[in-house]
Design a protein around this motif. Sequence first.
Motif, PDB file in Angstrom:
ATOM      1  N   PRO A   1       5.544  22.902  -8.784  1.00  0.00           N
ATOM      2  CA  PRO A   1       5.604  23.792  -9.412  1.00  0.00           C
ATOM      3  C   PRO A   1       6.880  24.817  -8.441  1.00  0.00           C
ATOM      4  N   CYS A   2       7.624  24.932  -9.357  1.00  0.00           N
ATOM      5  CA  CYS A   2       9.012  25.751  -9.666  1.00  0.00           C
ATOM      6  C   CYS A   2      10.049  24.828  -9.417  1.00  0.00           C
ATOM      7  N   ALA A   3       9.997  23.400  -9.188  1.00  0.00           N
ATOM      8  CA  ALA A   3      11.148  22.924  -8.975  1.00  0.00           C
ATOM      9  C   ALA A   3      12.445  22.761 -10.317  1.00  0.00           C
ATOM     10  N   ILE A   4      13.615  22.960  -9.704  1.00  0.00           N
ATOM     11  CA  ILE A   4      14.421  22.895 -11.381  1.00  0.00           C
ATOM     12  C   ILE A   4      15.366  21.019 -11.483  1.00  0.00           C
ATOM     13  N   ARG A   5      15.224  20.786 -12.746  1.00  0.00           N
ATOM     14  CA  ARG A   5      16.423  19.617 -12.713  1.00  0.00           C
ATOM     15  C   ARG A   5      17.300  19.712 -12.953  1.00  0.00           C
TER      16      ARG A   5
ATOM     17  N   VAL B   1      15.723  20.785  -7.358  1.00  0.00           N
ATOM     18  CA  VAL B   1      15.832  21.809  -6.440  1.00  0.00           C
ATOM     19  C   VAL B   1      14.758  22.477  -6.337  1.00  0.00           C
ATOM     20  N   ILE B   2      14.554  22.448  -4.613  1.00  0.00           N
ATOM     21  CA  ILE B   2      13.494  23.370  -4.606  1.00  0.00           C
ATOM     22  C   ILE B   2      14.225  24.373  -3.645  1.00  0.00           C
ATOM     23  N   GLY B   3      13.285  26.098  -3.725  1.00  0.00           N
ATOM     24  CA  GLY B   3      13.496  26.487  -2.468  1.00  0.00           C
ATOM     25  C   GLY B   3      14.220  27.616  -2.986  1.00  0.00           C
ATOM     26  N   HIS B   4      14.701  28.538  -2.038  1.00  0.00           N
ATOM     27  CA  HIS B   4      15.634  29.768  -1.884  1.00  0.00           C
ATOM     28  C   HIS B   4      17.001  29.765  -2.655  1.00  0.00           C
ATOM     29  N   HIS B   5      17.656  28.680  -3.212  1.00  0.00           N
ATOM     30  CA  HIS B   5      18.412  28.718  -3.497  1.00  0.00           C
ATOM     31  C   HIS B   5      18.365  27.445  -4.940  1.00  0.00           C
ATOM     32  N   ALA B   6      17.394  27.464  -5.106  1.00  0.00           N
ATOM     33  CA  ALA B   6      17.620  25.947  -6.104  1.00  0.00           C
ATOM     34  C   ALA B   6      18.116  27.403  -7.798  1.00  0.00           C
TER      35      ALA B   6
END
Length: 261
Positions: free
Chosen positions: A94-98, A108-113
Motif C-alpha cells: 500500500p502506498c508504494a510508488i512505481r 519506492v516505500i516510505g518517507h521520501h517516496a
Amino acid sequence: MIKTLAQEWKQAGVQDGDILLLHSNIKRTFKRYLKIGIKLSANDILMSFIDAVGTKGTLILPLFNFDFTKGVPFDIRNTPSQMGAITEAARMYPCAIRTGHPIYSFAVIGHHASKFENIDNYSGYGADSPFALLKDLDGKIAVLDLPDQNSMTFYHHVEEMLEVDYRYHKTFCADYMNASAEQSKKEYGLFVRDLDKGVVTHVNPAGELMWEAGLYSGDRPKEGTGLRVISAQKMYDFVSDLINTGKAINTLYRVEGVDGV
C-alpha cells in the motif's frame, strides 16, 4: 520476528532514516529461520527492511522486467517484477510508488517516496534515473546474498554517466500504459554492452576491491546475515576512479570471443 530480522540488517549497516536500495535473494534467509522453526514470508522480510530504515527512512526495490525489450506492452499498474517474491510484495505494498521506466522501474516505500513519484526517465541508468536520485540523496545500496555480478546495477549508472566506450545507447519501443490507464507507443533507452566487441559484464573484481577498500559493511554472500551495505556516493566515486584511470577492463567488464580471445 520482524524486529529480529530488522536488528540483523542494522548490524550489517542499515540505519534509521536510510534511503536504501535493496537487491536480494531471500532463499537462505528463509532456510536460516526454518532451522529454528520459523516460516517466513516474502512480506515478512520486506516488512523487516521497512522496520530497519524506520519511519523517516525509504526503501527502494527493483521491479525490473525485460519484456519491453521484446516489444511486449508495459502497464505501470500491473506489469510484474521479474526480480523475485520480495520485489512483488513491494510492488503491491500500500502506498508504494512505481517509477516509470518500463525495463528498470522501482518500487519506492516510505518517507521520501514522493521524490521518486514523477520519475519517468528515458534511459534506464541515466542522469534523470532513480540511480542518480539515490546518489544525490546520499542513499545506500544493500545486497542480500547475491554477488555484485548478479545485483549491482548501479555500476551501469556510473558507466553511463562517464559514457564508457564499451557500451552504447540503444532504444526500445512498445505500447505503454500509464497510471491513468492511457496507452500510447513510447520509446525508452538503455546503455547496453557492445556485443559486437565481445563485451561481457564482469564486476565481481570491482566488488572485491570495494571490500578491500572498506567501503562495504556487513557480511559477504552466504555468510552471517548475508547482507552488505555501501554508500551510493562512495561507490560512484570508486567506480568512476576505476574508469578514469583505465582500470575498467577485467574489473568492470571483459572481452570474449573476439580475435581468438
